[in-house]
Design a protein around this motif. Structure first.
Motif, PDB file in Angstrom:
ATOM      1  N   LYS A  73     -25.119  -6.941  -8.542  1.00 57.08           N
ATOM      2  CA  LYS A  73     -24.605  -5.602  -8.214  1.00 57.08           C
ATOM      3  C   LYS A  73     -25.144  -4.564  -9.189  1.00 57.08           C
ATOM      4  O   LYS A  73     -24.422  -3.696  -9.683  1.00 57.08           O
ATOM      5  N   LYS A  74     -26.440  -4.675  -9.481  1.00 53.90           N
ATOM      6  CA  LYS A  74     -27.104  -3.752 -10.397  1.00 53.90           C
ATOM      7  C   LYS A  74     -28.329  -3.156  -9.711  1.00 53.90           C
ATOM      8  O   LYS A  74     -28.910  -3.765  -8.810  1.00 53.90           O
ATOM      9  N   VAL A  75     -28.700  -1.966 -10.165  1.00 53.78           N
ATOM     10  CA  VAL A  75     -29.898  -1.300  -9.676  1.00 53.78           C
ATOM     11  C   VAL A  75     -30.964  -1.343 -10.768  1.00 53.78           C
ATOM     12  O   VAL A  75     -30.695  -0.986 -11.917  1.00 53.78           O
ATOM     13  N   GLN A 272     -23.192 -15.819  -4.344  1.00 50.21           N
ATOM     14  CA  GLN A 272     -22.761 -14.423  -4.307  1.00 50.21           C
ATOM     15  C   GLN A 272     -22.864 -13.829  -2.911  1.00 50.21           C
ATOM     16  O   GLN A 272     -22.346 -12.736  -2.646  1.00 50.21           O
ATOM     17  N   LEU A 273     -23.554 -14.538  -2.003  1.00 50.95           N
ATOM     18  CA  LEU A 273     -23.703 -14.056  -0.637  1.00 50.95           C
ATOM     19  C   LEU A 273     -22.635 -14.656   0.260  1.00 50.95           C
ATOM     20  O   LEU A 273     -22.034 -15.676  -0.064  1.00 50.95           O
ATOM     21  N   LYS A 274     -22.405 -14.040   1.406  1.00 62.31           N
ATOM     22  CA  LYS A 274     -21.344 -14.443   2.319  1.00 62.31           C
ATOM     23  C   LYS A 274     -21.909 -15.246   3.482  1.00 62.31           C
ATOM     24  O   LYS A 274     -22.768 -14.756   4.225  1.00 62.31           O
ATOM     25  N   GLU A 312     -22.600  -1.909  -1.401  1.00 61.97           N
ATOM     26  CA  GLU A 312     -22.471  -1.136  -2.632  1.00 61.97           C
ATOM     27  C   GLU A 312     -23.822  -1.129  -3.337  1.00 61.97           C
ATOM     28  O   GLU A 312     -24.541  -2.117  -3.300  1.00 61.97           O
ATOM     29  N   PRO A 313     -24.217  -0.069  -4.044  1.00 62.42           N
ATOM     30  CA  PRO A 313     -23.465   1.177  -4.145  1.00 62.42           C
ATOM     31  C   PRO A 313     -23.530   1.964  -2.852  1.00 62.42           C
ATOM     32  O   PRO A 313     -24.292   1.608  -1.972  1.00 62.42           O
ATOM     33  N   PRO A 314     -22.733   3.046  -2.707  1.00 67.48           N
ATOM     34  CA  PRO A 314     -22.791   3.867  -1.497  1.00 67.48           C
ATOM     35  C   PRO A 314     -24.201   4.375  -1.266  1.00 67.48           C
ATOM     36  O   PRO A 314     -25.078   4.261  -2.121  1.00 67.48           O
ATOM     37  N   GLN A 315     -24.424   4.978  -0.116  1.00 70.85           N
ATOM     38  CA  GLN A 315     -25.780   5.329   0.284  1.00 70.85           C
ATOM     39  C   GLN A 315     -26.382   6.400  -0.618  1.00 70.85           C
ATOM     40  O   GLN A 315     -26.379   7.584  -0.316  1.00 70.85           O
ATOM     41  N   LEU A 316     -26.920   5.919  -1.732  1.00 69.88           N
ATOM     42  CA  LEU A 316     -27.599   6.807  -2.670  1.00 69.88           C
ATOM     43  C   LEU A 316     -29.104   6.806  -2.436  1.00 69.88           C
ATOM     44  O   LEU A 316     -29.833   7.555  -3.064  1.00 69.88           O
TER      45      LEU A 316
END
Length: 340
Positions: A73-75, A272-274, A312-316
């Protein structure tokens, strides 16, 4: 100060990291960099990689791309070689880390965002239906795209496109395959006119909304059209009956769809995946590679109940180029064959 760990122990630890964290570790100090380099040089790094969302951001430069790592969950931000990534089409990504892009002259490039290596593919003029129109100095002014496929002629007159517009009408999708016998790669391009369907297919059902446009409006504002994937149809091949059979889910597997090379992964290898979910990005023919201002259809779909989650994150991310899934890789370029 505690003594440094022996290099073999560091290598054992680093072999458990995925590539983004491995690259960060290599920049900590000289001994860590040496351990990371040895791990790669000796071929002892074979960690499964979680697919990442590859996109650009308006707050970054034209040559900067972002990787959103689903597990961490990092960019992570990467600087890529010219031509600027913000000005390219993304028409494919391979299982081993390569992107296939089309620049503003409709020429193709393979690029590995992790290593920064880039390779120019054969010119667009090597495609049979594409003919350049040049001036007296030999400068390409336009391209003629002939409208035939095999023995079928759809239009006697070719359609003329500028070098920048040709990619909008020519390319559909690219695939990159490792060629184990030579250590190289084969690139296969699906292109117009009349691109062909492969034998294995996954379909989506999407809602289309026109935003604030009224039904009697003379023309829709393309920037306000919204696509939302609401269902994914999954099929298997019945080899005996030679037909596709619809199935109700993926059980313990995960599917990644978009302009990337589609992937089906075992969820137990990626905790970490569903499981039984589809991670998707835009791949609607004629939309995802042509329109820059449209809202992107990106998310995660539960195949059990067709419920949708946002990523996540939102549509940045920027709307252009359209975000794509990529599996990070440290592979370097070998020989290349282009199949047309």
């Amino acid at each position: 100060m505690a003594p440094e760990l022996p290099q073999d122990i560091l290598m054992d630890i680093f072999s458990l990291l995925e590539i983004p964290d491995l690259m960060r570790s290599s920049s900590v100090c000289t001994s860590w960099r040496s351990a990371c380099t040895s791990l790669r040089r000796l071929g002892q790094y074979d960690r499964h990689q979680t697919p990442c969302l590859f996109y650009t951001s308006e707050s970054d430069g034209d040559n900067v791309a972002c990787l959103y790592h689903l597990a961490a969950k990092k960019v992570y931000r990467l600087t890529l070689p010219d031509p600027p990534i913000r000005r390219r089409h993304l028409i494919g990504s391979s299982h081993d880390g390569w992107l296939v892009t089309a620049d503003e002259r409709s020429e193709l490039h393979m690029v590995n965002p992790i290593t920064g290596e880039q390779v120019a593919l054969p010119s667009v003029t090597t495609i049979e239906q594409v003919k350049p129109v040049v001036d007296d100095a030999g400068v390409i002014l336009n391209y003629e795209l002939s409208q035939y496929c095999g023995d079928m002629v759809f239009n006697e007159d070719p359609i003329v496109h500028t070098p920048g517009d040709l990619r909008d009408h020519l390319y559909f999708k690219a695939f990159v395959f490792s060629e184990l016998s030579t250590g190289g790669y084969i690139v296969v391009i699906i292109h117009n006119p009349e691109h062909q369907l492969s034998f294995a297919r996954v379909w989506r059902k999407a809602d289309v909304a026109a935003g604030d446009n009224e039904e009697d409006a003379p023309e829709w504002d393309i920037s306000k059209i919204v696509y939302n994937t609401k269902k994914v149809y999954v099929y298997k091949i019945d080899m005996e009956a030679k037909e596709l059979v619809e199935i109700d889910g993926l059980n313990d597997h995960v599917l990644f769809l978009g302009n990337n090379q589609s992937q089906c992964l075992r969820a137990e290898e990626y905790p970490q995946l569903k499981a039984n979910h589809v991670y998707f990005t835009d791949d609607l023919d004629g939309i995802s590679l042509s329109f820059r201002v449209i809202r992107r259809d990106i998310g995660v779909l539960n195949l059990e109940n067709n419920s949708r989650e946002e990523i996540e994150p939102p549509q940045l991310w920027c709307g252009w180029p359209s975000p794509i899934w990529i599996t990070p890789s440290l592979t370097i370029f070998g020989n290349l064959r282009l199949n047309k």
